[in-house]
Design a protein around this motif. Sequence first.
Motif, mmCIF file in Angstrom:
data_model
loop_
_atom_site.group_PDB
_atom_site.id
_atom_site.type_symbol
_atom_site.label_atom_id
_atom_site.label_comp_id
_atom_site.label_asym_id
_atom_site.label_seq_id
_atom_site.Cartn_x
_atom_site.Cartn_y
_atom_site.Cartn_z
ATOM 1 N N GLU A 86 -25.728 3.073 -35.204
ATOM 2 C CA GLU A 86 -24.900 2.702 -34.057
ATOM 3 C C GLU A 86 -25.762 2.330 -32.862
ATOM 4 O OE1 GLU A 86 -22.041 5.627 -33.028
ATOM 5 O OE2 GLU A 86 -21.010 5.583 -34.969
ATOM 6 N N PHE A 87 -25.417 1.193 -32.236
ATOM 7 C CA PHE A 87 -26.092 0.824 -31.002
ATOM 8 C C PHE A 87 -25.730 1.837 -29.924
ATOM 9 C CE2 PHE A 87 -25.825 -1.194 -26.812
ATOM 10 C CZ PHE A 87 -27.160 -1.522 -26.633
ATOM 11 N N THR A 88 -26.735 2.329 -29.214
ATOM 12 C CA THR A 88 -26.534 3.366 -28.207
ATOM 13 C C THR A 88 -27.380 3.051 -26.977
ATOM 14 O OG1 THR A 88 -26.298 4.973 -30.004
ATOM 15 C CG2 THR A 88 -26.564 5.857 -27.781
ATOM 16 N N SER A 89 -26.823 3.269 -25.812
ATOM 17 C CA SER A 89 -27.582 3.143 -24.560
ATOM 18 C C SER A 89 -27.255 4.321 -23.657
ATOM 19 C CB SER A 89 -27.262 1.815 -23.863
ATOM 20 O OG SER A 89 -25.865 1.700 -23.625
ATOM 21 N N ASP A 90 -27.099 5.481 -24.261
ATOM 22 C CA ASP A 90 -26.706 6.705 -23.562
ATOM 23 C C ASP A 90 -27.854 7.197 -22.696
ATOM 24 O OD1 ASP A 90 -25.804 9.115 -22.714
ATOM 25 O OD2 ASP A 90 -25.299 9.899 -24.693
ATOM 26 N N ASN A 91 -27.637 7.246 -21.384
ATOM 27 C CA ASN A 91 -28.685 7.673 -20.468
ATOM 28 C C ASN A 91 -29.019 9.156 -20.590
ATOM 29 O OD1 ASN A 91 -29.123 5.163 -19.342
ATOM 30 N ND2 ASN A 91 -27.487 5.412 -17.839
ATOM 31 N N SER A 92 -28.190 9.913 -21.308
ATOM 32 C CA SER A 92 -28.520 11.324 -21.495
ATOM 33 C C SER A 92 -29.715 11.488 -22.429
ATOM 34 C CB SER A 92 -27.318 12.082 -22.059
ATOM 35 O OG SER A 92 -27.007 11.624 -23.374
ATOM 36 N N PHE A 93 -30.070 10.413 -23.153
ATOM 37 C CA PHE A 93 -31.260 10.422 -23.993
ATOM 38 C C PHE A 93 -32.044 9.160 -23.650
ATOM 39 C CE2 PHE A 93 -33.852 10.442 -27.832
ATOM 40 C CZ PHE A 93 -34.113 11.790 -27.980
ATOM 41 N N ASP A 94 -32.619 9.151 -22.451
ATOM 42 C CA ASP A 94 -33.249 7.929 -21.961
ATOM 43 C C ASP A 94 -34.701 7.838 -22.429
ATOM 44 O OD1 ASP A 94 -34.451 9.849 -20.447
ATOM 45 O OD2 ASP A 94 -33.645 9.177 -18.530
ATOM 46 N N GLY A 95 -35.393 6.833 -21.896
ATOM 47 C CA GLY A 95 -36.770 6.594 -22.302
ATOM 48 C C GLY A 95 -36.906 5.464 -23.294
ATOM 49 N N TYR A 96 -35.773 4.912 -23.736
ATOM 50 C CA TYR A 96 -35.831 3.775 -24.660
ATOM 51 C C TYR A 96 -36.223 2.515 -23.900
ATOM 52 C CZ TYR A 96 -31.154 2.926 -22.728
ATOM 53 O OH TYR A 96 -30.102 2.713 -21.877
ATOM 54 N N THR A 97 -36.634 1.491 -24.647
ATOM 55 C CA THR A 97 -36.951 0.192 -24.062
ATOM 56 C C THR A 97 -35.859 -0.793 -24.448
ATOM 57 O OG1 THR A 97 -38.270 -0.466 -25.981
ATOM 58 C CG2 THR A 97 -39.421 0.679 -24.199
ATOM 59 N N GLY A 98 -35.899 -1.977 -23.857
ATOM 60 C CA GLY A 98 -34.875 -2.962 -24.155
ATOM 61 C C GLY A 98 -33.521 -2.523 -23.621
ATOM 62 N N THR A 99 -32.470 -2.888 -24.332
ATOM 63 C CA THR A 99 -31.110 -2.578 -23.878
ATOM 64 C C THR A 99 -30.543 -1.309 -24.497
ATOM 65 O OG1 THR A 99 -30.163 -3.975 -25.616
ATOM 66 C CG2 THR A 99 -30.616 -5.017 -23.484
ATOM 67 N N GLY A 100 -31.237 -0.748 -25.481
ATOM 68 C CA GLY A 100 -30.735 0.456 -26.127
ATOM 69 C C GLY A 100 -31.508 0.751 -27.396
#
Length: 271
Positions: A86-100
């Motif tokens: 699943e595509f996710t962009s949840d800020n509660s688990f941040d630190g990712y790059t790109g859009t999610g």
Amino acid sequence: PTEAPVAEPTETPVAEPTEAPVAEPTMEPVPEPTPEADQPQGDCVCDTDVEDRDTGEFVCSWVSDSWGRVIVEIESVDNSKAEGFEFTSDNSFDGYTGTGYYLYTGPDYFNEPGNDELSVPFELEEAGEYRIEMRSAITIGDETTEHNDLWMKMEGAQIYGYSPANDERGESYVYPADVGLEPVAQGATSDGWMKVYRAAEGTDWDWSTFTSDHDGHEVRFDADSPGTYELLISSRSNGHAVDKVMAWPITIPSNQRSRARNNLVPETYCT
């Protein structure tokens, strides 16, 4: 007669020399990293149909950059046939790059590779030995050996594990099961698929990428010639998140490996 008094000569005061103030040096701002001039950024989603693999035709593919690297934001990979990712962009688990990122939310497939399959085709301009890495995280609990793996396989090249020599043995190579090569990697492996896991100290995003249980080997493949290759990823552990995947030639300078791992290099061009 009287003489007019002669005035004592006076000296014009000499001004004390003054030094012009020295301006404090200012630091030039460091520009944000930009793609190589010959590598325009592609912002496409690669919707390769897995059934078209036999034709050798792909809807799109990522192209190696001037250093031979292929860097893919995982959300650019089509997941329409891999709904468990699943595509996710949840800020509660941040630190990712790109859009999610992709979070695997489906059932565990500890011994069944090939489910929820993601296809990552890429073009290499140079033959050689390449290493594969993933930037991943554990999103459930704080155990570093749970929710930490997936399956990988290569089309067009043989995937394998490599470990440099140490005090106990020389260089070591291990292979997936059912490809006619030995020794076979320890732990789960089947039909050319290898279990690929992270072995980082914590659960946050990390480039840690190994295969072969209890005997970690880097994940590699040999490109016999320039051309298009395909990395296949399938689900294994619920709660495992993937942000990026990367392939790079083992001859690349160490600073260029570090730049990519430190997220200073953008996603490579997608055609």
